[in-house]
Design a protein around this motif. Structure first.
Motif, PDB file in Angstrom:
ATOM      1  N   ALA A  48       3.642   2.948  -4.007  1.00 36.78           N
ATOM      2  CA  ALA A  48       3.441   4.075  -4.933  1.00 36.78           C
ATOM      3  C   ALA A  48       3.874   5.395  -4.307  1.00 36.78           C
TER       4      ALA A  48
ATOM      5  N   ASN B  63      -1.435  -0.626  -8.643  1.00 36.41           N
ATOM      6  CA  ASN B  63      -2.630  -1.439  -8.402  1.00 36.41           C
ATOM      7  C   ASN B  63      -2.966  -2.260  -9.640  1.00 36.41           C
TER       8      ASN B  63
ATOM      9  N   ALA C  75       1.899  10.585  -6.984  1.00 36.87           N
ATOM     10  CA  ALA C  75       1.471   9.462  -6.144  1.00 36.87           C
ATOM     11  C   ALA C  75       0.208   8.786  -6.681  1.00 36.87           C
TER      12      ALA C  75
ATOM     13  N   ASP D 268       0.815  -1.222   0.000  1.00 39.93           N
ATOM     14  CA  ASP D 268       0.000   0.000   0.000  1.00 39.93           C
ATOM     15  C   ASP D 268       0.844   1.265   0.000  1.00 39.93           C
ATOM     16  N   ASP D 269       2.117   1.147   0.381  1.00 38.88           N
ATOM     17  CA  ASP D 269       2.993   2.312   0.474  1.00 38.88           C
ATOM     18  C   ASP D 269       3.972   2.435  -0.696  1.00 38.88           C
TER      19      ASP D 269
ATOM     20  N   THR E 208       0.009   4.995  -7.916  1.00 37.03           N
ATOM     21  CA  THR E 208      -0.893   4.078  -7.224  1.00 37.03           C
ATOM     22  C   THR E 208      -1.751   3.324  -8.230  1.00 37.03           C
ATOM     23  N   ASP E 209      -2.294   4.031  -9.213  1.00 44.90           N
ATOM     24  CA  ASP E 209      -3.091   3.366 -10.249  1.00 44.90           C
ATOM     25  C   ASP E 209      -2.260   2.335 -11.001  1.00 44.90           C
TER      26      ASP E 209
END
Length: 193
Positions: free
Chosen positions: A88, A189, A181, A85-86, A185-186
């Protein structure tokens, strides 16, 4: 008339000199490549005797290997064991942080620049492989597919560094940590989840 006493011999700071040689070599190898960089170039820019490279690193190859190790340490610094989760946010922070940007750029470019030397190329591939494997492990149970996806994330990160530092493509070059960020993240994921 008294003769003044000679100045005491200058004390060398081996740790500082070694780090100076590493910093100069990393910058030269990243900018000029392994083959085009000589130990004399590095020593001259560092302002030290070329023999110190042999003393601290054994050879040009040893110095290059130390630079790669330093680059890996740079890339790992402050990351510890990153949770998926961290990832990105960590990548975005490292790419945009003014404190880290120059050093991060040199580390990434060092990993990208071909050397023309097979042993140096093996070392470089090994470092990239290790970073990819570490990222794959951070994302769960390692598998060939997850490793491939981790390498795609690494490739995208390297591409961002090149576009920001060498080509200075806008708006990427001036994008802030917060602006990077969300897309990272995209991307992560989409690739790693």
């Amino acid at each position: 008339m008294e003769t003044p006493e000679p100045a005491p011999p200058r004390r060398r700071d081996a740790t500082r000199t070694r780090q100076l040689l590493l910093d100069v070599a990393k910058r030269r190898f990243a900018r000029d490549g392994y083959s085009a960089t000589t130990v004399r170039d590095i020593a001259d820019e560092a302002g030290v005797n070329v023999a110190l490279i042999s003393r601290y690193f054994t050879s040009k190859e040893g110095l290059f290997e130390a630079c790669l190790s330093s680059a890996v340490s740079e890339l790992r610094r402050d990351s510890g064991e990153i949770d998926i989760d961290d990832v990105a946010a960590d990548i975005a922070r490292r790419i945009t942080s003014s404190r880290d940007e120059q050093s991060m750029t040199e580390s990434m470019l060092l990993l990208l620049r071909t050397s023309g030397d097979e042993r140096a190329e093996q070392m470089r591939r090994g470092v990239i492989q290790a970073i990819s494997e570490r990222l794959a492990v951070a994302c769960g149970t390692p598998s060939p597919d997850r490793l491939l996806r981790a390498q795609l994330v690494l490739a995208a990160s390297l591409g961002v560094v090149v576009l920001r530092s060498s080509l200075r493509v806008e708006p990427l070059t001036s994008a802030s940590e917060d602006e990077l960020a969300a897309p990272f993240t995209d991307l992560i994921n989409a690739l790693l989840r």
